[in-house]
Structures are given as structure tokens and as C-alpha cells.
Design a protein around this motif. Structure first.
Motif, PDB file in Angstrom:
ATOM      1  N   GLY A  39       0.784  -1.231   0.000  1.00 50.85           N
ATOM      2  CA  GLY A  39       0.000   0.000   0.000  1.00 50.85           C
ATOM      3  C   GLY A  39       0.810   1.272   0.000  1.00 50.85           C
ATOM      4  N   ARG A  40       2.113   1.180  -0.138  1.00 49.38           N
ATOM      5  CA  ARG A  40       2.940   2.387  -0.171  1.00 49.38           C
ATOM      6  C   ARG A  40       2.972   2.971  -1.584  1.00 49.38           C
ATOM      7  NH1 ARG A  40       8.363   1.243   3.584  1.00 49.38           N
ATOM      8  NH2 ARG A  40       7.348  -0.191   5.030  1.00 49.38           N
ATOM      9  N   SER A  41       2.968   4.273  -1.665  1.00 45.12           N
ATOM     10  CA  SER A  41       3.186   4.961  -2.937  1.00 45.12           C
ATOM     11  C   SER A  41       4.691   5.062  -3.146  1.00 45.12           C
ATOM     12  CB  SER A  41       2.552   6.351  -2.912  1.00 45.12           C
ATOM     13  OG  SER A  41       1.142   6.267  -2.743  1.00 45.12           O
ATOM     14  N   VAL A  42       5.213   4.292  -4.087  1.00 48.68           N
ATOM     15  CA  VAL A  42       6.659   4.166  -4.269  1.00 48.68           C
ATOM     16  C   VAL A  42       7.099   4.891  -5.538  1.00 48.68           C
ATOM     17  CG1 VAL A  42       8.603   2.563  -4.437  1.00 48.68           C
ATOM     18  CG2 VAL A  42       6.555   1.919  -3.138  1.00 48.68           C
ATOM     19  N   ALA A  43       8.179   5.640  -5.430  1.00 48.67           N
ATOM     20  CA  ALA A  43       8.784   6.297  -6.585  1.00 48.67           C
ATOM     21  C   ALA A  43      10.250   5.882  -6.662  1.00 48.67           C
ATOM     22  CB  ALA A  43       8.670   7.813  -6.472  1.00 48.67           C
ATOM     23  N   VAL A  44      10.700   5.530  -7.858  1.00 42.45           N
ATOM     24  CA  VAL A  44      12.094   5.143  -8.066  1.00 42.45           C
ATOM     25  C   VAL A  44      12.828   6.284  -8.752  1.00 42.45           C
ATOM     26  CG1 VAL A  44      13.664   3.460  -9.071  1.00 42.45           C
ATOM     27  CG2 VAL A  44      11.421   2.727  -8.255  1.00 42.45           C
ATOM     28  N   VAL A  45      13.962   6.666  -8.178  1.00 45.23           N
ATOM     29  CA  VAL A  45      14.798   7.738  -8.726  1.00 45.23           C
ATOM     30  C   VAL A  45      16.107   7.123  -9.207  1.00 45.23           C
ATOM     31  CG1 VAL A  45      16.078   9.844  -8.205  1.00 45.23           C
ATOM     32  CG2 VAL A  45      13.781   9.509  -7.261  1.00 45.23           C
ATOM     33  N   ASN A  46      16.411   7.280 -10.481  1.00 40.60           N
ATOM     34  CA  ASN A  46      17.649   6.761 -11.030  1.00 40.60           C
ATOM     35  C   ASN A  46      18.749   7.812 -10.931  1.00 40.60           C
ATOM     36  OD1 ASN A  46      19.534   5.154 -12.497  1.00 40.60           O
ATOM     37  ND2 ASN A  46      19.042   6.326 -14.338  1.00 40.60           N
ATOM     38  N   ALA A  59      10.456   7.708 -11.853  1.00 40.24           N
ATOM     39  CA  ALA A  59       9.842   8.997 -11.530  1.00 40.24           C
ATOM     40  C   ALA A  59      10.796  10.155 -11.784  1.00 40.24           C
ATOM     41  CB  ALA A  59       9.386   9.007 -10.064  1.00 40.24           C
ATOM     42  N   LEU A  60      12.081   9.896 -11.677  1.00 38.97           N
ATOM     43  CA  LEU A  60      13.102  10.930 -11.883  1.00 38.97           C
ATOM     44  C   LEU A  60      14.379  10.257 -12.358  1.00 38.97           C
ATOM     45  CD1 LEU A  60      14.318  13.754 -11.664  1.00 38.97           C
ATOM     46  CD2 LEU A  60      14.593  13.391  -9.204  1.00 38.97           C
ATOM     47  N   TRP A  96      18.402  21.693  -9.097  1.00 39.54           N
ATOM     48  CA  TRP A  96      17.624  20.921 -10.070  1.00 39.54           C
ATOM     49  C   TRP A  96      17.025  19.691  -9.415  1.00 39.54           C
ATOM     50  CZ3 TRP A  96      18.362  15.853 -11.625  1.00 39.54           C
ATOM     51  CH2 TRP A  96      17.604  15.420 -12.720  1.00 39.54           C
ATOM     52  N   LEU A  97      17.854  18.988  -8.633  1.00 35.68           N
ATOM     53  CA  LEU A  97      17.384  17.780  -7.963  1.00 35.68           C
ATOM     54  C   LEU A  97      16.287  18.108  -6.958  1.00 35.68           C
ATOM     55  CD1 LEU A  97      17.724  14.734  -7.456  1.00 35.68           C
ATOM     56  CD2 LEU A  97      19.479  15.294  -5.762  1.00 35.68           C
ATOM     57  N   ARG A  98      16.482  19.161  -6.197  1.00 32.83           N
ATOM     58  CA  ARG A  98      15.488  19.520  -5.178  1.00 32.83           C
ATOM     59  C   ARG A  98      14.143  19.859  -5.818  1.00 32.83           C
ATOM     60  NH1 ARG A  98      16.255  23.974  -0.284  1.00 32.83           N
ATOM     61  NH2 ARG A  98      14.389  23.344   0.893  1.00 32.83           N
ATOM     62  N   GLU A  99      14.184  20.592  -6.911  1.00 29.89           N
ATOM     63  CA  GLU A  99      12.946  20.991  -7.584  1.00 29.89           C
ATOM     64  C   GLU A  99      12.206  19.771  -8.130  1.00 29.89           C
ATOM     65  OE1 GLU A  99       9.921  23.365  -8.689  1.00 29.89           O
ATOM     66  OE2 GLU A  99      11.686  23.944  -7.503  1.00 29.89           O
ATOM     67  N   ARG A 100      12.952  18.825  -8.686  1.00 31.07           N
ATOM     68  CA  ARG A 100      12.319  17.643  -9.244  1.00 31.07           C
ATOM     69  C   ARG A 100      11.772  16.723  -8.155  1.00 31.07           C
ATOM     70  NH1 ARG A 100      13.144  16.332 -14.417  1.00 31.07           N
ATOM     71  NH2 ARG A 100      11.342  15.034 -13.914  1.00 31.07           N
ATOM     72  N   HIS A 107       5.617  10.159  -1.395  1.00 30.53           N
ATOM     73  CA  HIS A 107       6.045   8.856  -1.893  1.00 30.53           C
ATOM     74  C   HIS A 107       7.195   8.308  -1.042  1.00 30.53           C
ATOM     75  CE1 HIS A 107       3.904  10.367  -5.409  1.00 30.53           C
ATOM     76  NE2 HIS A 107       3.856   9.128  -5.864  1.00 30.53           N
ATOM     77  N   TYR A 108       7.292   7.004  -1.008  1.00 25.72           N
ATOM     78  CA  TYR A 108       8.452   6.316  -0.460  1.00 25.72           C
ATOM     79  C   TYR A 108       9.434   6.188  -1.625  1.00 25.72           C
ATOM     80  CZ  TYR A 108      11.108   2.860   2.245  1.00 25.72           C
ATOM     81  OH  TYR A 108      12.086   2.188   2.944  1.00 25.72           O
ATOM     82  N   VAL A 109      10.645   6.728  -1.471  1.00 23.87           N
ATOM     83  CA  VAL A 109      11.550   6.900  -2.613  1.00 23.87           C
ATOM     84  C   VAL A 109      12.701   5.893  -2.554  1.00 23.87           C
ATOM     85  CG1 VAL A 109      12.943   8.522  -3.925  1.00 23.87           C
ATOM     86  CG2 VAL A 109      10.985   9.355  -2.608  1.00 23.87           C
ATOM     87  N   LEU A 110      12.938   5.231  -3.684  1.00 26.59           N
ATOM     88  CA  LEU A 110      14.089   4.341  -3.857  1.00 26.59           C
ATOM     89  C   LEU A 110      15.081   5.026  -4.789  1.00 26.59           C
ATOM     90  CD1 LEU A 110      12.227   0.945  -4.470  1.00 26.59           C
ATOM     91  CD2 LEU A 110      13.136   1.796  -2.298  1.00 26.59           C
ATOM     92  N   PHE A 111      16.284   5.315  -4.273  1.00 24.63           N
ATOM     93  CA  PHE A 111      17.330   5.951  -5.078  1.00 24.63           C
ATOM     94  C   PHE A 111      18.283   4.871  -5.583  1.00 24.63           C
ATOM     95  CE2 PHE A 111      15.835   9.297  -2.259  1.00 24.63           C
ATOM     96  CZ  PHE A 111      15.800  10.423  -3.082  1.00 24.63           C
ATOM     97  N   ASP A 112      18.260   4.614  -6.879  1.00 22.51           N
ATOM     98  CA  ASP A 112      19.157   3.640  -7.498  1.00 22.51           C
ATOM     99  C   ASP A 112      20.450   4.358  -7.876  1.00 22.51           C
ATOM    100  OD1 ASP A 112      20.288   1.473  -8.703  1.00 22.51           O
ATOM    101  OD2 ASP A 112      18.922   1.400 -10.414  1.00 22.51           O
ATOM    102  N   CYS A 113      21.548   3.993  -7.210  1.00 23.03           N
ATOM    103  CA  CYS A 113      22.808   4.735  -7.338  1.00 23.03           C
ATOM    104  C   CYS A 113      23.823   3.999  -8.208  1.00 23.03           C
ATOM    105  CB  CYS A 113      23.402   4.984  -5.947  1.00 23.03           C
ATOM    106  SG  CYS A 113      22.369   6.034  -4.905  1.00 23.03           S
TER     107      CYS A 113
END
Length: 312
Positions: A39-46, A59-60, A96-100, A107-113
Motif C-alpha cells: 500500500g505504499r506509494s513508491v517512486a524510483v529515482v535513477n 519517476a526521476l 535541479w534535484l530539489r525541484e524535481r 512517496h516512499y523513494v528508492l534511489f538507485d545509485c
């Protein structure tokens, strides 16, 4: 807002790091699907400028700001230097990153590094970006993936322990170390000790004795002893085993990460988790404990020995 952060501006998430080939992108894909079922709203950031073929909705994407091929072509840099430059460029363009990221609140955010080890052991750019995220009210845990096949080689395992410790001290985030690809560990060879020896990083003197049987490592015993002393003196490194195809294994990782970054379960999510885990009862593969793989491995070894005896 994600449950557990309702009524505040805090955002929770994971910074997924680790060497190339450790399974970071696969982890993000599996974790995104698992958390969505809770049930979490998940966003993946590459955040990997070399990652051009993403298997999940992104998402980003840092590729909108800078890409590794463009940097290599325009500046004449190799892959390693190019990645360092990309992270420095991201740090310089933090606005730029902060604005995006504003659009991902709730959202619960996953940062793929990226997978370059230098970024997590001594280079400052990515560390500074993560520090900025903390100032922007992101509560993150670093999820450090390590391929489980390193457990089959004592020398490589000591190296992994040193790298993990260095990463924990440098990144300065709550840290969860993961032994990935546990379903494939049997393909890499025989473990010298039970699996919990590696996940809990127990008395490493036994590992030194095992290394001493190798003529090459025998010459470096004093060096290995000092490395082991550093690891044991800090007493920080341990691992959570992971098989992304198994729900119980994923649950163990989620609970460890939630504890690390401060995310708390809501009542709705708890019911979703219980329903999801009850559906896993009939699964073909179970990972109920860290000994499951080891027990199966030992049984296969015993069977092989019995067959050899019968042939005699």
C-alpha cells in the motif's frame, strides 16, 4: 503522505548502493513491487548516469541532467572518471534535484545509485548529495548490496567486510548490508562455515585459520590479522540475506530498513503485510531463516558423498 509520516513533511526512502553486478536495479524493481503491494506509494529515482535501460517506471532520471556517454565523449574521460564527474555535476546542480523531488512528496523513494565503489568509500560528491537530501527532510537508509558468492572465498569476504565498513563510515547514513542473490549461492562453491557465520560476522579468527591453509594467503597472515582487528573493533558490519523472489526474505529486509530509517507501520499496511505473507505459505521456495540455504547445501553435499561411497 506515506503512512507513518502523515502530518509531517518528512519523506522516507532507501539509497541503494553496491558494486557493479550486485543486483541494485533488480532490487529496486522487486522492492518497488513488494512495497506497492503493502500500500505504499513508491517512486524510483535513477541516480546512475550509466543506467540507460531501466526495467521499471522511473519517476526521476539523472539522465535528464547528465549522462555518462555524453561526459565521456565531450571531456575525453573514461567510465570511472566520467562517473565521478557526473556526481560532481549533480552536486553542483542540487537545485535541479530539489525541484524535481518536490513532486515526489508523499512517496516512499528508492534511489538507485551508481556502482562505482569510490563514490561510497572516499569521494565526496555523492556523500554531499545525500547530506542535502537529509536537509530537505528525507529520512533515508543506505541499502548496501553485496553479491553472496563472496562468502565462498575467505579472502574476498574479508575484502567485502573492509569495503562495507568503509562505506558505512563514509556515507554517514543508517546502514543495512545485504547479501544478495542468496538463491544462487550454491552455484559458487562450498561454504567453509554455516551461513549465519557470514551474516552475523562471527569470530573471524576461524576465517584466518582457513586462509592459512592457502600458500598465497599464508604470506599475508599478519596483514589479514590487522584487517580483521579493524573490522571486529568497530563491530558494525552484519548482513541480511536476500532472495528477491521470496516474500519472507523481502519482508526481513523491509523490516530492517524500516527500523533503520525510522519508518513506522500504519495499521492498513500491517494488514496488507499479513495478507501478503499468508499468501506465501504455498510458495515453492521458502526462506524462513538464514540457515535454509545452508541446510539444503549440506544435504546436497551429503548426498554426493553417499553416491561416491556407493560407487566404491
Amino acid at each position: 503522505m506515506a503512512e507513518g509520516s502523515r502530518g509531517s513533511s518528512l519523506a522516507f526512502g532507501q539509497v541503494v548502493i553496491g558494486p557493479p553486478g550486485s543486483g541494485k536495479t533488480t532490487y529496486c524493481q522487486a522492492m518497488r513491487a513488494f512495497l506497492a503491494r503493502l500500500g505504499r506509494s513508491v517512486a524510483v529515482v535513477n541516480l546512475d548516469p550509466a543506467n540507460e535501460a531501466l526495467p521499471w517506471p522511473c519517476a526521476l532520471d539523472i539522465g535528464e541532467l547528465v549522462t555518462l556517454p555524453d561526459v565521456m565523449a565531450s571531456l575525453g574521460l573514461g567510465p570511472n572518471g566520467g562517473l565521478l564527474y557526473c556526481m560532481e555535476y549533480l552536486e553542483a546542480n542540487a537545485d535541479w534535484l530539489r525541484e524535481r523531488l518536490r513532486g515526489l512528496r508523499g512517496h516512499y523513494v528508492l534511489f538507485d545509485c551508481p556502482g562505482q565503489v569510490e563514490l561510497y568509500t572516499h569521494h565526496q560528491a555523492l556523500k554531499n548529495v545525500l547530506a542535502q537530501l537529509a536537509k530537505w527532510d528525507f529520512r533515508l537508509a543506505a541499502v548496501h548490496l553485496v553479491d553472496s558468492h563472496y562468502c565462498t572465498d575467505p579472502g574476498k569476504f574479508i575484502s567485502v567486510l573492509c569495503t562495507s565498513l568503509s562505506t558505512m563510515l563514509h556515507v554517514e547514513l543508517p546502514h543495512v548490508n545485504i547479501l544478495s542473490k542468496m538463491d544462487l549461492i550454491e552455484q559458487y562453491g562450498k561454504l567453509a562455515f554455516n551461513l549465519d557465520y557470514y551474516t552475523e560476522v562471527l569470530d573471524l579468527s576461524y576465517l584466518l585459520d582457513h586462509l592459512a591453509s592457502d600458500p598465497f594467503f599464508r604470506n599475508f597472515r599478519r596483514l589479514n590479522e590487522k584487517l580483521v582487528e579493524v573490522i571486529e573493533d568497530y563491530s558494525l558490519v552484519s548482513f541480511v540475506p536476500l532472495n528477491v523472489q521470496d516474500k519472507q526474505s523481502m519482508q526481513q529486509v523491509v523490516q530492517a530498513v524500516d527500523k533503520a530509517n525510522g519508518y513506522s507501520f500504519g495499521e492498513r499496511e500491517q494488514r496488507s503485510l499479513e495478507a501478503l505473507m499468508s499468501a506465501a505459505v504455498g510458495a515453492d521456495f521458502h526462506f524462513s531463516s538464514t540457515l535454509a540455504v545452508q541446510e539444503k547445501y549440506v544435504q546436497s553435499q551429503d548426498k554426493a558423498v553417499e553416491e561416491e561411497v556407493m560407487d566404491l
